[in-house]
Write an enzyme that holds these catalytic residues in place. Structure first.
Site, mmCIF file in Angstrom:
data_model
loop_
_atom_site.group_PDB
_atom_site.id
_atom_site.type_symbol
_atom_site.label_atom_id
_atom_site.label_comp_id
_atom_site.label_asym_id
_atom_site.label_seq_id
_atom_site.Cartn_x
_atom_site.Cartn_y
_atom_site.Cartn_z
ATOM 1 N N ASP A 10 44.920 46.332 29.678
ATOM 2 C CA ASP A 10 45.600 46.094 30.946
ATOM 3 C C ASP A 10 47.012 45.604 30.599
ATOM 4 O O ASP A 10 47.255 45.151 29.474
ATOM 5 C CB ASP A 10 44.819 45.042 31.729
ATOM 6 N N ASP A 12 49.681 43.741 33.134
ATOM 7 C CA ASP A 12 50.066 42.473 33.768
ATOM 8 C C ASP A 12 48.983 41.419 33.551
ATOM 9 O O ASP A 12 47.829 41.635 33.925
ATOM 10 C CB ASP A 12 50.271 42.665 35.272
ATOM 11 N N ASP A 170 42.500 40.767 31.999
ATOM 12 C CA ASP A 170 42.499 39.344 32.381
ATOM 13 C C ASP A 170 41.811 39.072 33.711
ATOM 14 O O ASP A 170 41.810 37.932 34.170
ATOM 15 C CB ASP A 170 43.945 38.836 32.471
#
Length: 219
Positions: A10, A12, A170
């Site tokens: 991922d 961001d 995250d």
């Protein structure tokens, strides 16, 4: 665990801390349209499902119309395209991790719900020496994560199987994306969402530092 040959990241909250630029750009768009703005911290819970969902969450409850979302989107894109690197930076240890994994012979890819143009720009700007096999953001006509289409698209490019690939993110959306694509998930605790969300969404591994990702990948 099977031998690992590739990792999907991922963007961001995982590779880059983008939250301040996303917040400032959305606040700019909200203010321009006469809507209230939000603290930067609030945006950690607004992001993760693509920019239209970001704007929907940022708008006041009674104002979440398609018309308002489109208006905020237009103002946001103009501003964010010019300011998406004002405060953004890689998380500590991430550039080194990517360089090490590349030297280990791993195929590396990015799968983000950020729109494609900005995803490509930021990856190019902050990781110029990394030869990513694929960099996929939110693309027209392709469902956003946690739909696993982006995972399948990456695997098609890398030629690796799901069993040979780790997915690093995250958020709960990332953990669900990994599960939907049949990948082992690694949740990182330095991003936008708390450890509890990663646990609740079935993270196979949870790490507190980039070094731990390499240990899981290469043993």
């Amino acid at each position: 665990m099977n031998p690992i040959h590739s990792l999907i990241f991922d963007l961001d909250g995982t590779l880059l801390n983008t939250i301040a630029d996303l917040a400032h750009s959305t606040n700019h768009a909200l203010e321009k349209s006469g809507f209230p703005t939000h603290a930067i911290e609030a945006y950690k819970y607004f992001v993760g499902n693509g920019i239209n969902k970001l704007f929907e969450r940022a708008l006041p409850e009674g104002e979440r119309t398609q018309e308002n979302i489109a208006r905020i989107r237009s103002a946001f894109l103009t501003y964010y395209d010019a300011h998406n690197a004002d405060y953004t930076a890689p998380y500590p240890g991430i550039p080194e991790l990517l360089s090490q994994l590349q030297a280990d012979g791993m195929a590396l890819a990015v799968a983000s719900n950020k729109y494609q143009r900005a995803t490509e720009k930021l990856v190019r700007q902050y990781f110029p020496d990394i030869r990513f096999a694929a960099v996929f953001g939110q693309r027209e006509g392709i469902p956003t994560k946690p739909d696993p289409t982006v995972v399948r698209d990456v695997l098609q490019v890398t030629g690796c199987t799901a069993e040979e690939t780790l997915y690093v993110g995250d958020s709960g959306v990332d953990m669900q994306t990994a599960a939907n694509g049949g990948l082992v998930s690694i949740g990182v605790t330095w991003g936008f969402r708390p450890r509890t969300e990663l646990e609740e969404c079935g993270a196979r591994h949870i790490v507190d530092s980039p070094d731990e990702i390499r240990r899981l990948a290469v043993g």
